[in-house]
Design an enzyme around this catalytic site. Sequence first.
Site, PDB file in Angstrom:
ATOM      1  N   ASN A 132      18.502  -3.201  36.482  1.00 43.32           N
ATOM      2  CA  ASN A 132      17.681  -2.004  36.702  1.00 43.32           C
ATOM      3  C   ASN A 132      16.747  -1.719  35.526  1.00 43.32           C
ATOM      4  O   ASN A 132      15.817  -0.929  35.658  1.00 43.32           O
ATOM      5  CB  ASN A 132      18.574  -0.784  36.958  1.00 43.32           C
ATOM      6  N   LYS A 158      21.771  19.840  32.728  1.00 47.74           N
ATOM      7  CA  LYS A 158      21.328  20.829  33.731  1.00 47.74           C
ATOM      8  C   LYS A 158      22.343  21.957  33.847  1.00 47.74           C
ATOM      9  O   LYS A 158      23.559  21.718  33.731  1.00 47.74           O
ATOM     10  CB  LYS A 158      21.170  20.158  35.108  1.00 47.74           C
ATOM     11  N   HIS A 169      19.555  23.289  37.794  1.00 51.82           N
ATOM     12  CA  HIS A 169      19.919  22.162  38.665  1.00 51.82           C
ATOM     13  C   HIS A 169      19.448  22.372  40.112  1.00 51.82           C
ATOM     14  O   HIS A 169      18.927  21.434  40.737  1.00 51.82           O
ATOM     15  CB  HIS A 169      21.442  21.972  38.615  1.00 51.82           C
ATOM     16  N   SER A 205      24.545   3.137  37.569  1.00 54.67           N
ATOM     17  CA  SER A 205      25.473   2.059  37.888  1.00 54.67           C
ATOM     18  C   SER A 205      26.517   2.010  36.783  1.00 54.67           C
ATOM     19  O   SER A 205      26.244   2.436  35.660  1.00 54.67           O
ATOM     20  CB  SER A 205      24.727   0.716  37.964  1.00 54.67           C
TER      21      SER A 205
HETATM   22  P1  NAD Z   1      20.901   5.859  42.779  1.00 50.42           P
HETATM   23  O1  NAD Z   1      19.789   5.859  43.769  1.00 50.42           O
HETATM   24  O2  NAD Z   1      20.612   5.621  41.359  1.00 50.42           O
HETATM   25  O3  NAD Z   1      21.997   4.815  43.326  1.00 50.42           O
HETATM   26  C1  NAD Z   1      23.177   4.577  42.609  1.00 50.42           C
HETATM   27  C2  NAD Z   1      24.090   3.642  43.414  1.00 50.42           C
HETATM   28  O4  NAD Z   1      23.367   2.475  43.835  1.00 50.42           O
HETATM   29  C3  NAD Z   1      25.218   3.111  42.521  1.00 50.42           C
HETATM   30  O5  NAD Z   1      26.360   3.908  42.661  1.00 50.42           O
HETATM   31  C4  NAD Z   1      25.434   1.699  42.995  1.00 50.42           C
HETATM   32  O6  NAD Z   1      26.376   1.740  44.032  1.00 50.42           O
HETATM   33  C5  NAD Z   1      24.105   1.306  43.576  1.00 50.42           C
HETATM   34  N1  NAD Z   1      23.320   0.434  42.668  1.00 50.42           N
HETATM   35  C6  NAD Z   1      22.817   0.743  41.426  1.00 50.42           C
HETATM   36  N2  NAD Z   1      22.107  -0.275  40.947  1.00 50.42           N
HETATM   37  C7  NAD Z   1      22.152  -1.250  41.876  1.00 50.42           C
HETATM   38  C8  NAD Z   1      21.603  -2.559  41.944  1.00 50.42           C
HETATM   39  N3  NAD Z   1      20.845  -3.047  40.973  1.00 50.42           N
HETATM   40  N4  NAD Z   1      21.852  -3.294  43.055  1.00 50.42           N
HETATM   41  C9  NAD Z   1      22.591  -2.794  44.067  1.00 50.42           C
HETATM   42  N5  NAD Z   1      23.129  -1.562  44.073  1.00 50.42           N
HETATM   43  C10 NAD Z   1      22.914  -0.792  42.979  1.00 50.42           C
HETATM   44  O7  NAD Z   1      21.685   7.255  42.998  1.00 50.42           O
HETATM   45  P2  NAD Z   1      22.134   8.485  42.135  1.00 50.42           P
HETATM   46  O8  NAD Z   1      23.180   8.165  41.157  1.00 50.42           O
HETATM   47  O9  NAD Z   1      22.421   9.558  43.147  1.00 50.42           O
HETATM   48  O10 NAD Z   1      20.797   8.943  41.377  1.00 50.42           O
HETATM   49  C11 NAD Z   1      20.476   8.535  40.058  1.00 50.42           C
HETATM   50  C12 NAD Z   1      20.564   9.675  39.100  1.00 50.42           C
HETATM   51  O11 NAD Z   1      19.756  10.776  39.538  1.00 50.42           O
HETATM   52  C13 NAD Z   1      21.970  10.314  38.993  1.00 50.42           C
HETATM   53  O12 NAD Z   1      22.865   9.518  38.249  1.00 50.42           O
HETATM   54  C14 NAD Z   1      21.637  11.634  38.377  1.00 50.42           C
HETATM   55  O13 NAD Z   1      21.397  11.460  36.987  1.00 50.42           O
HETATM   56  C15 NAD Z   1      20.349  12.000  39.114  1.00 50.42           C
HETATM   57  N6  NAD Z   1      20.600  12.869  40.305  1.00 50.42           N
HETATM   58  C16 NAD Z   1      20.165  14.152  40.232  1.00 50.42           C
HETATM   59  C17 NAD Z   1      20.360  15.007  41.301  1.00 50.42           C
HETATM   60  C18 NAD Z   1      19.861  16.410  41.198  1.00 50.42           C
HETATM   61  O14 NAD Z   1      20.198  17.236  42.065  1.00 50.42           O
HETATM   62  N7  NAD Z   1      19.097  16.741  40.202  1.00 50.42           N
HETATM   63  C19 NAD Z   1      21.000  14.565  42.477  1.00 50.42           C
HETATM   64  C20 NAD Z   1      21.433  13.230  42.520  1.00 50.42           C
HETATM   65  C21 NAD Z   1      21.201  12.394  41.447  1.00 50.42           C
END
Ligand code: NAD
Length: 282
Positions: free
Chosen positions: A243, A76, A109, A234
């Site tokens: 996941n 992005k 983004h 993660s």
């Molecule tokens: P997410 O909802 O994927 O949550 C991630 C967090 O949840 C981890 O740090 C971990 O602490 C926990 N987790 C993960 N798997 C788990 C499990 N099985 N059991 C328990 N806890 C668990 O949050 P995220 O990282 O914000 O979002 C995912 C992806 O979305 C990002 O990595 C990114 O690629 C994208 N994203 C994009 C934007 C955007 O503005 N376009 C913003 C945020 C995220």
Amino acid sequence: MTEVPTIELTTGAHIPQLGFGVYQIDPDETAGAVKTALDIGYRHIDTAEMYQNEAGVGQGIRDAGVDRADVFVTSKLNNGFHEPDAARKAFDETLSKLGFDYVDLFLIHWPLPTLYGGDFMSTWKTLEEFRRDGRARSIGVSNFQTHHLERLANETDTVPAVNQIEVHPYFTNEEVRAYCAEHDIAVEAWSPIAQGKVLDDPVVTKIAEAAGKSPAQVVLRWHVQRGDIVFPKSVTPSRIQENYDLFDFELSEHDVDELTSLDKGEEGRTGPNPDTFDYIPD
Ligand code: NAD
């Protein structure tokens, strides 16, 4: 090996509905986490210039020994580079950091409507160049509200292939999802488990216990059944595996509706509101 369904974008590209997100993964840990995900079977990685770990993503793919062509890679454009010349330079750097000569998908983004005189149209036209020259196989947007998408539709030629927006049971974002469905724009749901905040909800834990699955699996499965694309993040190998294991069970329509009814509207957002977000990283 688990078969992850793909979704066909308007460009004809097929994107795996489940991928691996690398937001907030330390640049030094990224190659290892990406390799772990690819070893498990993931074939879709979501990064961004803002995450500062594109080099690790490219390295992880090479370390895993997977063909570049078999992995769907998204990056992005960072917020400081919306002007056309800056966007061109930033995109060159994205490719050079990844070590690839194309990305599968490149996104704006954030719309940043209060910056750049509200002009995200010239930014979008610059992404259209990357699509035309083949270095971005598909182009799309992220965090666009319906009125931003309408402006693009009125003032530019290409409909975004995807809109990557915040979606999870506490913020179901239905208005933007409905606009996207109507206009053939695939929805990518970011923070699909609300960075863990929905996992203790009694409705989520009840459905998880009945299904014999974890709360994260149930919430990710809810997204899959609603047709959205997800890429949970993660760094813990057992969670990366957990996941990924979403395709050997199904939620009932009642379960899906119950999870959808957890929506708290605007209060449920974990991230900023795209109408006012104006952050430019240093
Ligand atoms: P997410 O909802 O994927 O949550 C991630 C967090 O949840 C981890 O740090 C971990 O602490 C926990 N987790 C993960 N798997 C788990 C499990 N099985 N059991 C328990 N806890 C668990 O949050 P995220 O990282 O914000 O979002 C995912 C992806 O979305 C990002 O990595 C990114 O690629 C994208 N994203 C994009 C934007 C955007 O503005 N376009 C913003 C945020 C995220």
